[in-house]
Design a protein around this motif. Structure first.
Motif, PDB file in Angstrom:
ATOM      1  N   MET A   1       0.790  -1.309  -0.086  1.00 54.41           N
ATOM      2  CA  MET A   1      -0.069   0.024  -0.088  1.00 54.41           C
ATOM      3  C   MET A   1       0.957   1.302   0.166  1.00 54.41           C
ATOM      4  O   MET A   1       1.935   1.229   0.741  1.00 54.41           O
ATOM      5  CB  MET A   1      -0.881  -0.211   1.170  1.00 54.41           C
ATOM      6  N   HIS A   2       0.568   2.109  -0.881  1.00 56.82           N
ATOM      7  CA  HIS A   2       1.488   3.133  -0.920  1.00 56.82           C
ATOM      8  C   HIS A   2       0.486   4.628  -0.832  1.00 56.82           C
ATOM      9  O   HIS A   2      -0.587   4.712  -1.572  1.00 56.82           O
ATOM     10  CB  HIS A   2       2.040   3.497  -2.032  1.00 56.82           C
ATOM     11  N   ASN A   3       0.591   5.621   0.145  1.00 55.92           N
ATOM     12  CA  ASN A   3      -0.134   6.651   0.191  1.00 55.92           C
ATOM     13  C   ASN A   3       0.717   7.883   0.254  1.00 55.92           C
ATOM     14  O   ASN A   3       1.648   8.047   0.668  1.00 55.92           O
ATOM     15  CB  ASN A   3      -0.664   6.672   1.775  1.00 55.92           C
ATOM     16  N   LEU A   4      -0.011   9.070  -0.663  1.00 57.34           N
ATOM     17  CA  LEU A   4       0.607  10.336  -0.700  1.00 57.34           C
ATOM     18  C   LEU A   4      -0.201  11.083  -0.178  1.00 57.34           C
ATOM     19  O   LEU A   4      -1.435  11.152  -0.340  1.00 57.34           O
ATOM     20  CB  LEU A   4       1.142  10.931  -1.992  1.00 57.34           C
ATOM     21  N   MET A   5       0.121  11.932   0.885  1.00 59.97           N
ATOM     22  CA  MET A   5      -0.921  12.797   1.645  1.00 59.97           C
ATOM     23  C   MET A   5      -0.646  14.290   1.870  1.00 59.97           C
ATOM     24  O   MET A   5       0.885  14.473   2.114  1.00 59.97           O
ATOM     25  CB  MET A   5      -1.410  12.364   3.034  1.00 59.97           C
ATOM     26  N   ASP A   6      -1.294  15.327   1.486  1.00 57.38           N
ATOM     27  CA  ASP A   6      -1.112  16.657   1.759  1.00 57.38           C
ATOM     28  C   ASP A   6      -1.910  16.920   2.833  1.00 57.38           C
ATOM     29  O   ASP A   6      -2.898  17.394   2.828  1.00 57.38           O
ATOM     30  CB  ASP A   6      -1.430  17.329   0.455  1.00 57.38           C
ATOM     31  N   LEU A   7      -1.095  16.800   3.922  1.00 51.55           N
ATOM     32  CA  LEU A   7      -1.985  17.047   5.224  1.00 51.55           C
ATOM     33  C   LEU A   7      -2.074  18.403   5.668  1.00 51.55           C
ATOM     34  O   LEU A   7      -2.870  18.808   6.501  1.00 51.55           O
ATOM     35  CB  LEU A   7      -1.216  16.332   6.488  1.00 51.55           C
ATOM     36  N   ASP A   8      -1.160  19.573   5.170  1.00 51.78           N
ATOM     37  CA  ASP A   8      -1.557  20.968   5.268  1.00 51.78           C
ATOM     38  C   ASP A   8      -2.459  21.554   4.283  1.00 51.78           C
ATOM     39  O   ASP A   8      -3.082  22.584   4.772  1.00 51.78           O
ATOM     40  CB  ASP A   8      -0.193  21.756   5.526  1.00 51.78           C
ATOM     41  N   GLY A   9      -2.784  20.855   3.198  1.00 48.79           N
ATOM     42  CA  GLY A   9      -3.822  21.465   2.414  1.00 48.79           C
ATOM     43  C   GLY A   9      -3.294  22.791   1.468  1.00 48.79           C
ATOM     44  O   GLY A   9      -3.970  23.317   1.077  1.00 48.79           O
ATOM     45  N   THR A  10      -2.041  22.984   1.511  1.00 49.35           N
ATOM     46  CA  THR A  10      -1.504  24.033   0.733  1.00 49.35           C
ATOM     47  C   THR A  10      -0.641  23.521  -0.319  1.00 49.35           C
ATOM     48  O   THR A  10      -0.443  22.470  -0.533  1.00 49.35           O
ATOM     49  CB  THR A  10      -0.668  24.696   1.644  1.00 49.35           C
TER      50      THR A  10
ATOM     51  N   SER B   1       4.628   4.009   2.858  1.00 51.39           N
ATOM     52  CA  SER B   1       4.683   2.923   1.949  1.00 51.39           C
ATOM     53  C   SER B   1       4.465   1.705   2.900  1.00 51.39           C
ATOM     54  O   SER B   1       5.432   1.625   3.858  1.00 51.39           O
ATOM     55  CB  SER B   1       6.035   2.589   1.311  1.00 51.39           C
ATOM     56  N   THR B   2       3.561   0.861   2.823  1.00 54.85           N
ATOM     57  CA  THR B   2       3.348  -0.078   3.792  1.00 54.85           C
ATOM     58  C   THR B   2       3.300  -1.614   3.158  1.00 54.85           C
ATOM     59  O   THR B   2       2.613  -1.689   1.973  1.00 54.85           O
ATOM     60  CB  THR B   2       2.116  -0.088   4.385  1.00 54.85           C
ATOM     61  N   ASP B   3       4.210  -2.561   3.518  1.00 53.14           N
ATOM     62  CA  ASP B   3       4.057  -3.935   3.037  1.00 53.14           C
ATOM     63  C   ASP B   3       3.771  -4.787   4.026  1.00 53.14           C
ATOM     64  O   ASP B   3       4.161  -4.692   5.134  1.00 53.14           O
ATOM     65  CB  ASP B   3       5.462  -4.317   2.529  1.00 53.14           C
ATOM     66  N   ALA B   4       2.330  -5.464   3.852  1.00 51.79           N
ATOM     67  CA  ALA B   4       1.832  -6.003   4.866  1.00 51.79           C
ATOM     68  C   ALA B   4       1.575  -7.655   4.444  1.00 51.79           C
ATOM     69  O   ALA B   4       1.099  -7.766   3.230  1.00 51.79           O
ATOM     70  CB  ALA B   4       0.387  -5.594   5.346  1.00 51.79           C
ATOM     71  N   ASN B   5       1.548  -8.500   5.218  1.00 46.72           N
ATOM     72  CA  ASN B   5       1.358  -9.878   4.900  1.00 46.72           C
ATOM     73  C   ASN B   5       0.694 -10.421   6.083  1.00 46.72           C
ATOM     74  O   ASN B   5       0.933 -10.505   7.371  1.00 46.72           O
ATOM     75  CB  ASN B   5       2.827 -10.786   4.942  1.00 46.72           C
ATOM     76  N   LEU B   6      -0.665 -11.158   5.851  1.00 44.79           N
ATOM     77  CA  LEU B   6      -1.430 -11.879   6.905  1.00 44.79           C
ATOM     78  C   LEU B   6      -1.731 -13.192   6.496  1.00 44.79           C
ATOM     79  O   LEU B   6      -2.243 -13.401   5.247  1.00 44.79           O
ATOM     80  CB  LEU B   6      -2.540 -10.936   6.995  1.00 44.79           C
ATOM     81  N   PHE B   7      -1.706 -14.249   7.481  1.00 46.20           N
ATOM     82  CA  PHE B   7      -2.141 -15.413   7.411  1.00 46.20           C
ATOM     83  C   PHE B   7      -2.792 -15.830   8.460  1.00 46.20           C
ATOM     84  O   PHE B   7      -2.315 -15.719   9.584  1.00 46.20           O
ATOM     85  CB  PHE B   7      -0.838 -16.322   7.047  1.00 46.20           C
TER      86      PHE B   7
END
Length: 85
Positions: A1-10, A20-26
């Motif tokens: 999963m990859h997220n780009l966020m503009d948290l200040d809104g400018t 960037s998150t790499d997750a594995n679940l079993f």
């Protein structure tokens, strides 16, 4: 999963995040149970197992900020296992 966020809104990079998150679940579950509802003894037996591995990298971009013009990198790992019966 990859997220780009503009948290200040400018339009400036005052507080922007790149995650960037790499997750594995079993997980697995096994259940045995009695079938006849008229029996005087009812029973259930079961087991559950799960394994989770998660690795994240977070970049906080403050380069447009006058007070802290830098990019900060943070790494995060979470590994877990659970077994119940």
């Amino acid at each position: 999963m990859h997220n780009l966020m503009d948290l200040d809104g400018t339009r400036y990079a005052i507080y922007d995040d790149d995650v960037s998150t790499d997750a594995n679940l079993f997980s697995q579950e096994v259940k045995l149970a009695s079938h006849n509802p008229h029996d005087w003894l009812q029973w259930n037996v079961g087991m559950y197992y799960d394994r989770t591995q998660m690795h994240s990298v977070i970049f906080n971009d403050y380069t447009g900020s006058g007070s802290r013009p830098y990019i900060q990198r943070t790494s995060y790992n979470q590994d877990q296992q659970a077994f119940s019966q």
